[in-house]
Design a protein around this motif. Structure first.
Motif, mmCIF file in Angstrom:
data_model
loop_
_atom_site.group_PDB
_atom_site.id
_atom_site.type_symbol
_atom_site.label_atom_id
_atom_site.label_comp_id
_atom_site.label_asym_id
_atom_site.label_seq_id
_atom_site.Cartn_x
_atom_site.Cartn_y
_atom_site.Cartn_z
ATOM 1 N N GLU A 280 43.396 37.668 36.583
ATOM 2 C CA GLU A 280 44.341 38.782 36.672
ATOM 3 C C GLU A 280 43.644 40.137 36.543
ATOM 4 O OE1 GLU A 280 46.797 35.373 34.838
ATOM 5 O OE2 GLU A 280 44.734 36.112 34.792
ATOM 6 N N ALA B 248 41.388 41.207 39.629
ATOM 7 C CA ALA B 248 42.120 41.743 40.784
ATOM 8 C C ALA B 248 42.447 43.222 40.632
ATOM 9 C CB ALA B 248 43.417 40.949 40.978
ATOM 10 N N GLN B 249 42.166 43.805 39.471
ATOM 11 C CA GLN B 249 42.477 45.214 39.239
ATOM 12 C C GLN B 249 41.335 46.120 39.688
ATOM 13 O OE1 GLN B 249 45.537 45.862 38.354
ATOM 14 N NE2 GLN B 249 45.891 43.643 38.157
#
Length: 590
Positions: A115, A118-119
């Motif tokens: 998670e 993906a930033q």
């Protein structure tokens, strides 16, 4: 194992225990601060910002943000302490799915978690390690994230803290979720703070909240019932007083009327107890001394009657000569004292040498004291009532201040409101109650904040000629016909010329073409305008109009608002000649 090694292990154990104690204390302080934030924050936009501040010290994060799930199952920021996280979008993978199920997660390196990977790089640079925990309501799912720019910053201790703070964060989300439930939530959190201040143990909050909700419900009920009863009692208590002024009244008729009048005023005293239970029903405050109140009560007819019933009880006093003055309501403190003494006398009714002691003393509390309620630092005048009865059981001790909780026969030896009145009197006086009980008896101690003000000399009781009128016109504004009749009869007896109307709207119509020297205005009228609205409209027509405010309920925010607009005295029903006459005379001469 050698002695030195055993000593070393013991020292390590002690150091570990000390660290845990410090951690637990910081946790409790932070939780209490967080609860205070939730209660004090009225603006939803700053709620989480202030909660972040409260949590920052124990968790040690650099930034924090809340992710809220949308209809597509994607999480987007609800709020953040750092703008860099506000433009992010999060699609749950393995880590977030575990968090959502209720398992807090500490990420040691955000570059290694899907998670976070993906930033944008700017986001990952600002948060090299992160702590995640789930918060949710029945309708919404959210995740709170705390970040730090260093790798491997968060430990198992932080995860433990996160589990505790998730409760606060969930409550914050609930507060944001529904404006409808805002008032109830604030009340719940206020009571939780009271619990935390009493015993610092959040585990007892549910029991205390249930008690507070019951007190609030009974207070609201008591206030409404008391208002209606006071209106009814106006006729019962006021008409006999008018009739008793007839010098040609036969003795047997006079005795009957005095009995009716006295019964009416005794009923009004019971209504006063109900108003003491009702929240916001405070009497005017002035500097008073507890010793004077005690002396007055012990020589009162009420106390002498109770001693006639319980003849085996001996009452002793030990009153401090240099007792501090307090700012209080003489009436309410007398009620609290009466209930404590009466309960103590009853507690020793089967004790061969029953003893009740009433004491006062000055106490300076230099650190918070733990008792039935936690007592803050300060100077206090303390009133104590003790007995040598059988004591109070632990089961009863938890509930003694609840309304209608009593071991007595309801309606015969008590109403079940005695200690509820004591509790609410102390709440209204910003004081504290402490209870000590055991097999040798029970002691109630009331802590009143001390003041240095001097008590003014009492005024002599007014005589009829001093408060009678001189033909002035009085417009009576009241929605109840019997109230208008009683007021009109008393005003006529006082030498005024009364006119009556049944509503605020009717008063405005009357005053368009007429004038009145003074108004007698009821505050609670239904349907139509209430007293505050009526007075606001009247002073637009007649600026500076003199008015005396009346109500079957005690002094409310509307009364204060009307007085801020220029209204005069406030009097409670039922009316008496002296009470109404003095109020009118004072306002006319102002």
């Amino acid at each position: 194992m050698g002695a030195s090694e055993e000593l070393r292990e013991t020292l390590l154990d002690l150091e570990e225990a000390r660290k845990k104690e410090i951690l637990h204390r910081k946790m409790a302080e932070a939780l209490l601060e967080g609860l205070q934030v939730l209660v004090a924050s009225k603006d939803p936009k700053v709620l989480f910002t202030r909660l972040f501040d409260a949590m920052k010290k124990p968790l040690g994060f650099e930034a924090a943000f809340v992710l809220l799930e949308n209809d597509d199952g994607v999480f987007v920021p609800l709020t953040s302490s750092d703008a860099v996280f506000m433009q992010t979008v999060w699609r749950p993978a393995a880590m977030l799915k575990r968090v959502i199920k209720g398992n807090p997660a500490a990420v040691f390196d955000t570059n290694l978690v899907g998670e976070w990977a993906a930033q944008p790089e700017m986001v990952r640079t600002a948060a090299r390690s992160a702590l995640h925990f789930s918060i949710h309501t029945a309708q919404k799912q959210a995740v709170m994230v705390c970040t730090h720019p260093d790798r491997a910053y968060f430990s198992k201790d932080h995860v433990t803290l996160a589990k505790r703070f998730s409760v606060l964060a969930t409550q914050a989300l609930q507060k944001l979720e529904s404006e409808e439930r805002l008032a109830d939530l604030e009340k719940k959190l206020e009571d939780e703070i009271r619990v935390a201040e009493l015993n610092r143990r959040l585990a007892e909050s549910e029991q205390k909240l249930a008690h507070a909700r019951k007190m609030e419900a009974v207070g609201l009920l008591a206030g409404g019932v008391a208002h209606d009863l006071n209106n009814i009692l106006t006729g019962i208590a006021s008409y006999p007083e008018l009739l008793l002024m007839d010098e040609q009244l036969l003795p047997e008729h006079r005795d009957a009327l005095e009995t009716i009048r006295d019964a009416g005023f005794r009923a009004a005293a019971v209504v006063g107890d109900l108003l003491t239970v009702a929240r916001g029903a405070a009497s005017p405050r002035e500097p008073v001394n507890l010793n004077s109140i005690i002396d007055e009560y012990l020589f009162s007819h009420e106390h002498q009657r109770s001693l006639q019933v319980y003849r085996n009880a001996e009452i002793r006093t030990d009153l401090a000569e240099d007792l501090f003055n307090i700012e209080g309501s003489h009436v309410h403190i007398s009620k609290a004292l009466m209930n404590l003494v009466y309960n103590a006398v009853e507690a020793v009714r089967h004790t061969p040498e029953g003893l009740v002691q009433v004491r006062t003393d000055n106490r300076y509390v230099d650190r918070p004291l733990g008792g039935y309620s936690d007592i803050r630092i300060g100077e206090y005048a303390v009133l104590s009532v003790s007995d040598n009865g059988d004591g109070i059981s632990s089961e009863d001790l938890e509930r003694i201040f609840e309304p209608f909780y009593t071991r007595k026969t309801m309606g015969r030896s008590g109403t079940g409101l005695g200690l509820t009145i004591v509790w609410n009197v102390m709440e209204d006086h910003k004081g504290y109650v402490d209870v000590r009980t055991g097999k040798d008896g029970t002691e109630f101690s009331l802590y009143f904040p001390a003041i240095r003000d001097v008590i003014s000399e009492g005024e002599a009781a007014p005589v009829f000629k001093d408060y009678r009128g001189n033909g002035e016109t009085v417009l009576v504004i009241d929605d109840l016909e019997d109230q208008r009749k009683v007021a009109s009869a008393i005003l006529t007896k006082l030498g005024y010329r009364p006119h009556v109307v049944a509503s605020g709207e009717a008063a405005l119509e009357y005053l368009k073409d007429h004038s009145a020297d003074i108004l007698l205005l009821d505050m609670i009228m239904d349907p139509g305008m209430n007293g505050l609205e009526t007075y606001g409209k009247i002073i637009e027509i007649h600026p500076g109009q003199k008015v005396v405010i009346a109500s079957g309920y005690s002094k409310s925010e509307d009364v204060v608002a009307a007085q801020d607009l220029g209204a005069g005295s406030f009097i409670m029903k039922p009316y008496t000649l002296a009470k109404l006459g003095c109020a009118l005379k004072e306002e006319l001469q102002r």
